[in-house]
Design a protein around this motif. Structure first.
Motif: not given
Length: 434
Positions: A154-157, A160-161, A165-167, A181-182
């Motif tokens: 669910i990293a793309p969601l 987009a939200a 922090d997407l570590s 990046s996307l």
């Protein structure tokens, strides 16, 4: 070329792709997750109670008693944890692991402690709990693949939200990533999809190892299985023999005895119609035949009564009361048997009481006798006490030795207390079933 092999090859990719959505995979993941906590707590307690405190303290002089206490508590805990693991496996994995037999309860504190310490199944359960911890840890690591794979997927969601922090961690050390990046987020999603495809097979592998451990350590061993099989076979053989004797007694009573009685009556009628003056030799032959028929009928009745006493049809207490009433010696009977044993055990108990009464009359010189029969703790107890001269003992070839041998055929025991001058007490302990 088409055939079964081609069909299995075509089915394999579908099986791999649908594995994360199968009920079996979710059940295995739930089992790995639920079994970790009791495994961690249990292994710690078992290691402390059994290995560290129990075994260590028993090697010291002053710590022997507390050490034995820790050992008993630890082994009981190991049995309880083993039962919990069997229930989890049965409920979530449909894996049925047979429960080992319970240890025989001792008659006192010392015997109870000995029985617990000799409980092989409890020691095997303790070994399972200790070995289970690394397997459960690996199972928890396999469950982590599910969670981390879902977070990657669910990293793309999340990107987009607007989550900054997407570590993302990785189940394999050193392979974590932080998408900036996307496109990197979609790469993380692809990696998460791979993790979700791998996770069910990891959990299945560790669950398979755990199931093998349960079958090896929590199920009854080969010796226990063989003993249980022999006990069941012996019980069937003893019960079948008792039923055959009972049927033979009925056949003798309803068949041969009735015919012999009719023959004796016919010979009486013939004798009454003969004239001694005309045919004295014939009268003598009829008289002899009639006496032989009467003696044979008496012997046959005694034989059938020895095969299966008819008084046992109403239960052991009534049979003992009837036996006491037929004895010349005053006999007091106290019997409380709320649940009837099997016919074979009832017959054996009655036979023991009959033999013991015969011994009292022949050898003890007693003026009275007392019979007590009761059940409790899974045992039928028969106690015969007399006020005779005492000195009775189990001698090879004697009547008491025969009782010991008969009782041993069903794992029973006979104890004799007979000091010089009396009184004499013989106790027979029998299981409720063979």
């Amino acid at each position: 070329m088409s055939g079964p092999h081609t069909a299995r090859t075509a089915l394999a990719p579908r099986t791999v792709l649908t594995a994360p959505f199968s009920r079996r995979a979710w059940r295995e993941a739930a089992y790995c997750l639920l079994s970790f906590v009791p495994s961690l707590v249990g292994s710690t307690l078992i290691a402390v109670n059994v290995v560290a405190l129990g075994c260590a303290l028993t090697l010291t002089v002053f710590g022997a008693v507390p050490g034995l206490l820790f050992l008993v508590v630890g082994l009981a805990l190991a049995r309880a944890l083993g039962a919990l693991q069997r229930r989890l496996a049965r409920g979530l994995l449909d894996e049925h692991v047979a429960e080992p037999p319970r240890p025989e309860a001792g008659r006192g504190l010392v015997d109870g402690v000995k029985a617990r310490l000799r409980d092989v199944a409890a020691w095997r359960a303790a070994a399972y709990v200790l070995v289970k911890l690394p397997v459960a840890t690996l199972g928890l690591w396999a469950v982590a693949w599910w969670v981390i794979g879902a977070l990657h997927f669910i990293a793309p969601l999340r990107w987009a939200a607007g989550q900054e922090d997407l570590s993302l961690i990785s189940p394999v050390p050193g392979l974590g990533m932080s998408p900036d990046s996307l496109g990197a987020a979609f790469v993380a999603a692809a990696l998460g999809c791979v993790m979700l495809l791998i996770a069910p097979w990891l959990t299945r592998a560790f669950v398979a190892v755990d199931c093998r451990l349960m079958q090896a350590l929590l199920a009854p061993g080969a010796v226990a299985d063989r003993v249980r099989e022999l006990e069941e076979t012996r019980a069937l053989a003893v019960d079948d023999a008792a039923e055959r004797l009972r049927r033979l007694e009925r056949d003798l009573h309803d068949g041969a005895q009735v015919r012999l009685a009719a023959l004796a009556m016919s010979l009486d009628m013939v004798r009454e119609q003969l004239d001694d003056r005309d045919r004295p030799e014939l009268h003598s032959l009829v008289e002899t035949a009639r006496d032989n028929a009467a003696e044979t009928l008496t012997e046959l009745r005694d034989l059938s009564r020895g095969l299966h006493p008819p008084a046992l049809d109403a239960g052991l207490p009534d049979a003992l009361t009837t036996l006491a009433a037929r004895t010349a010696l005053p006999v007091d009977v106290l019997a409380f048997v709320p649940e009837r044993p099997t016919p074979a055990i009832e017959s054996l108990a009655y036979y023991c009481a009959s033999e013991l009464l015969a011994n009292v009359i022949k050898h003890s010189g007693a003026g009275s006798c007392h019979i007590e029969a009761s059940t409790g703790d899974g045992t039928l107890r028969l106690r015969v006490t007399d006020d005779g001269r005492g000195g009775a003992h189990i001698a090879e070839g004697g009547g008491l030795a025969g009782l010991v041998q008969r009782a041993r055929t069903v794992d029973g025991e006979v104890t004799v207390r007979s000091p010089a001058g009396g009184p004499t007490t013989v106790q027979v302990r029998l299981p409720p079933h063979a």
